[in-house]
Design an enzyme around this catalytic site. Structure first.
Site, PDB file in Angstrom:
ATOM      1  N   ASP A   1       0.838  -1.171   0.012  1.00 43.94           N
ATOM      2  CA  ASP A   1      -0.090   0.092   0.118  1.00 43.94           C
ATOM      3  C   ASP A   1       1.056   1.304  -0.023  1.00 43.94           C
ATOM      4  OD1 ASP A   1      -2.019  -2.095   0.506  1.00 43.94           O
ATOM      5  OD2 ASP A   1      -3.064  -0.795   1.912  1.00 43.94           O
TER       6      ASP A   1
ATOM      7  N   LYS B   1      -7.073   3.460  -2.995  1.00 45.08           N
ATOM      8  CA  LYS B   1      -7.057   3.318  -1.594  1.00 45.08           C
ATOM      9  C   LYS B   1      -7.546   4.660  -0.939  1.00 45.08           C
ATOM     10  CE  LYS B   1      -5.172   1.953   2.833  1.00 45.08           C
ATOM     11  NZ  LYS B   1      -4.009   1.307   3.354  1.00 45.08           N
TER      12      LYS B   1
ATOM     13  N   LYS C   1     -10.336   0.075  -2.174  1.00 53.66           N
ATOM     14  CA  LYS C   1     -10.180  -0.050  -0.825  1.00 53.66           C
ATOM     15  C   LYS C   1     -10.491   0.990   0.161  1.00 53.66           C
ATOM     16  CE  LYS C   1      -6.691  -1.273   2.947  1.00 53.66           C
ATOM     17  NZ  LYS C   1      -5.521  -1.775   3.096  1.00 53.66           N
TER      18      LYS C   1
END
Length: 220
Positions: free
Chosen positions: A90, A152, A181
């Protein structure tokens, strides 16, 4: 949806800067026991976690939480994390590049990290709380063109977290191969269900296991 099904969407997360190995072991044990999608932990614990839990899907963060490291540093971080056993990355984008309109630099950086990741999953944190809607739309294109696997919402360390409005905006502008996400401020079962209903494939949450562990075989 059963509680255990909801947990299968969750990246069980502990990124607190004061986290100890005992804290990390606790969430890794929970990730194994409750079959979360992954555990998301600081990079310095990846090697130990992978050694202790070789079958656990380990996620870590790169350029976290501010994103202003150079691309070369982020690539090096990524390569080390993967070599030590991470299977999901991430990354945080460079928000300065966004604010000065250099979306080519953002796209190139995403592409460089995806190249380093190969067939491993790359999620791109855009930190929505600092962005205009037009910047969010532009970043959907950067992420799509850079070849990342997920967009995300948030680090959880900014001034705000996920919102359903942002998820709806993403869906209109990401490419067909990009998933979503949601992370940041998701603290209830109803929140998790709402984000999944809107199309999120992953939920970043630290409270999910505690909320759901006693309801695994129940409708939630």
């Amino acid at each position: 949806m059963l509680g255990k099904e909801l947990l299968s969407y969750v990246d069980h997360t502990l990124l607190r800067p004061t986290a100890t190995w005992d804290d990390i072991k606790e969430i890794c044990d929970a990730g194994v026991a409750y079959k979360t999608a992954s555990v998301c932990i600081p990079p310095d614990f990846v090697a130990s976690a992978h050694e202790a839990y070789p079958d656990l899907n380990v996620c870590t963060v790169i350029g976290f939480p501010l994103g202003y490291e150079t691309t070369e540093v982020k690539v090096a971080e990524t390569k080390q994390a993967l070599a030590e056993g991470a299977s999901e990355i991430d990354m945080v984008i460079n928000l300065g590049d966004v604010k000065q309109g250099d979306f080519e630099a953002v796209t190139n950086e995403i592409g460089a990290l995806k190249e380093a990741c190969g067939d491993k999953i790359l999620k791109v944190i855009i930190e929505t709380c600092y962005l205009t809607d037009s910047e969010k739309v532009a970043l959907c294109k950067c992420i799509t063109n850079g070849g990342a696997d997920y967009i995300k919402t948030s680090t959880g360390f900014g001034s705000g977290g996920a919102s359903l409005e942002d998820i709806r905006l993403f869906k209109k502008h990401i490419g067909p191969n990009v998933k979503i996400k949601a992370a940041g401020g998701i603290r209830s079962i109803s929140d998790m269900k709402a984000y999944i209903a809107e199309g999120c494939s992953r939920i970043g949450a630290s409270a999910a296991v505690e909320l759901l562990k006693d309801h695994l075989d129940e409708e939630v």
